[in-house]
Design a protein around this motif. Structure first.
Motif, PDB file in Angstrom:
ATOM      1  N   PRO A  47      34.071  55.943  86.176  1.00 42.57           N
ATOM      2  CA  PRO A  47      33.646  56.271  87.549  1.00 42.57           C
ATOM      3  C   PRO A  47      33.854  57.732  87.933  1.00 42.57           C
ATOM      4  O   PRO A  47      34.517  58.047  88.933  1.00 42.57           O
ATOM      5  CB  PRO A  47      34.504  55.328  88.395  1.00 42.57           C
ATOM      6  N   LEU A  48      33.286  58.637  87.141  1.00 50.31           N
ATOM      7  CA  LEU A  48      33.264  60.060  87.454  1.00 50.31           C
ATOM      8  C   LEU A  48      31.885  60.610  87.111  1.00 50.31           C
ATOM      9  O   LEU A  48      31.135  59.975  86.362  1.00 50.31           O
ATOM     10  CB  LEU A  48      34.341  60.831  86.664  1.00 50.31           C
ATOM     11  N   ALA A  49      31.576  61.796  87.596  1.00 50.11           N
ATOM     12  CA  ALA A  49      30.290  62.413  87.295  1.00 50.11           C
ATOM     13  C   ALA A  49      30.144  62.597  85.786  1.00 50.11           C
ATOM     14  O   ALA A  49      31.058  63.142  85.141  1.00 50.11           O
ATOM     15  CB  ALA A  49      30.176  63.759  87.999  1.00 50.11           C
ATOM     16  N   PRO A  50      29.046  62.149  85.188  1.00 52.92           N
ATOM     17  CA  PRO A  50      28.875  62.228  83.730  1.00 52.92           C
ATOM     18  C   PRO A  50      29.054  63.630  83.163  1.00 52.92           C
ATOM     19  O   PRO A  50      29.616  63.797  82.075  1.00 52.92           O
ATOM     20  CB  PRO A  50      27.449  61.724  83.523  1.00 52.92           C
ATOM     21  N   GLU A  51      28.609  64.659  83.907  1.00 52.56           N
ATOM     22  CA  GLU A  51      28.713  66.020  83.372  1.00 52.56           C
ATOM     23  C   GLU A  51      30.161  66.466  83.201  1.00 52.56           C
ATOM     24  O   GLU A  51      30.460  67.298  82.346  1.00 52.56           O
ATOM     25  CB  GLU A  51      27.966  67.005  84.270  1.00 52.56           C
ATOM     26  N   ALA A  52      31.069  65.894  83.986  1.00 54.39           N
ATOM     27  CA  ALA A  52      32.482  66.240  83.842  1.00 54.39           C
ATOM     28  C   ALA A  52      33.084  65.632  82.584  1.00 54.39           C
ATOM     29  O   ALA A  52      34.090  66.133  82.059  1.00 54.39           O
ATOM     30  CB  ALA A  52      33.260  65.774  85.069  1.00 54.39           C
ATOM     31  N   LEU A  53      32.472  64.559  82.090  1.00 50.52           N
ATOM     32  CA  LEU A  53      33.018  63.827  80.954  1.00 50.52           C
ATOM     33  C   LEU A  53      32.442  64.286  79.618  1.00 50.52           C
ATOM     34  O   LEU A  53      33.051  64.032  78.570  1.00 50.52           O
ATOM     35  CB  LEU A  53      32.750  62.329  81.126  1.00 50.52           C
ATOM     36  N   VAL A  54      31.306  64.966  79.645  1.00 53.28           N
ATOM     37  CA  VAL A  54      30.631  65.363  78.406  1.00 53.28           C
ATOM     38  C   VAL A  54      31.541  66.126  77.437  1.00 53.28           C
ATOM     39  O   VAL A  54      31.556  65.829  76.238  1.00 53.28           O
ATOM     40  CB  VAL A  54      29.363  66.185  78.731  1.00 53.28           C
ATOM     41  N   PRO A  55      32.348  67.108  77.899  1.00 51.06           N
ATOM     42  CA  PRO A  55      33.193  67.843  76.955  1.00 51.06           C
ATOM     43  C   PRO A  55      34.249  66.983  76.262  1.00 51.06           C
ATOM     44  O   PRO A  55      34.763  67.374  75.205  1.00 51.06           O
ATOM     45  CB  PRO A  55      33.855  68.916  77.830  1.00 51.06           C
ATOM     46  N   LEU A  56      34.582  65.841  76.838  1.00 59.19           N
ATOM     47  CA  LEU A  56      35.635  64.993  76.274  1.00 59.19           C
ATOM     48  C   LEU A  56      35.131  64.106  75.141  1.00 59.19           C
ATOM     49  O   LEU A  56      35.920  63.697  74.281  1.00 59.19           O
ATOM     50  CB  LEU A  56      36.249  64.115  77.367  1.00 59.19           C
ATOM     51  N   VAL A  57      33.848  63.801  75.149  1.00 58.84           N
ATOM     52  CA  VAL A  57      33.304  62.839  74.192  1.00 58.84           C
ATOM     53  C   VAL A  57      33.588  63.231  72.744  1.00 58.84           C
ATOM     54  O   VAL A  57      34.108  62.413  71.969  1.00 58.84           O
ATOM     55  CB  VAL A  57      31.795  62.633  74.427  1.00 58.84           C
ATOM     56  N   PRO A  58      33.300  64.479  72.301  1.00 57.10           N
ATOM     57  CA  PRO A  58      33.585  64.815  70.905  1.00 57.10           C
ATOM     58  C   PRO A  58      35.074  64.861  70.578  1.00 57.10           C
ATOM     59  O   PRO A  58      35.463  64.637  69.426  1.00 57.10           O
ATOM     60  CB  PRO A  58      32.936  66.197  70.735  1.00 57.10           C
TER      61      PRO A  58
END
Length: 204
Positions: A47-58
């Motif tokens: 439940p956060l903005a997807p763009e904030a989470l993108v750097p964490l995925v890799p």
């Protein structure tokens, strides 16, 4: 706290983060969560903005010399001094000790609110993961004001500093990402918390 935070999304994120910080990677509670983070599908549900989470995925699936379990052992168990101890009183007590005055204050607050503490061992109540899971439980049981108090009085005053040190010292990319996700999530909670966060001096 606004009603927008008293939701299933809040309980979902609090319970998952609590389990990640509390249970060993080999445990039944953590294994499926670790797999989900490594596979990368979690970001569409968080439940956060997807763009904030993108750097964490890799980071969650990055290679490391340590295994996830070895890093967890170093960060949460020892045998050497923990780089970021996950107990509130270590950050709030002048002597940086377990079972400090802040732990006793939390214990009294739990008694006042009829919250039973069932520890499997002689463990302080103010573990970061435990408090997150307690926050989830309070919302699930519609005890919203009590959840506000837990966050404002007993978790948020020290959690930011703990997570700052945890992320800096984690070294393993999976745990760096976990710490960063916790930072983003707790920052979002605090931005929607109407009850003022207690200002407490930190010992480290």
């Amino acid at each position: 706290m606004t009603d927008t935070l008293h939701t299933d999304d809040f309980a979902f994120s609090a319970r998952i983060l609590g389990a990640m910080f509390y249970y060993p990677p080999e445990s039944e509670q953590a294994q499926a969560l670790i797999a989900a983070f490594c596979e990368g599908e979690w970001q569409t549900q968080w439940p956060l903005a997807p763009e904030a989470l993108v750097p964490l995925v890799p980071l969650f699936c990055a290679e490391s010399e340590e295994t996830i379990s070895e890093a967890w052992q170093r960060l949460f168990i020892g045998p050497w001094a923990l780089p970021a101890p996950p107990w509130g009183s270590v950050w709030l007590d002048k002597e940086s000790v377990l079972f400090g005055e802040s732990t006793l204050e939390l214990r009294q607050w739990m008694r006042d609110n009829q919250i039973a503490w069932e520890a499997s061992q002689n463990e302080p109540e103010d573990h970061f993961g435990t408090l997150l899971m307690l926050a989830a439980w309070l919302v699930e049981n519609q005890r919203y004001t009590t959840c506000d108090e837990l966050l404002a009085w007993h978790l948020l005053p020290w959690a930011g500093r703990f997570l700052e040190v945890f992320v800096a010292q984690a070294r393993h990319p999976f745990w760096q990402a976990t710490g960063r996700l916790a930072q983003l999530t707790l920052s979002d909670w605090q931005s929607r918390l109407l009850m003022p966060v207690a200002q407490k001096a930190l010992s480290r």
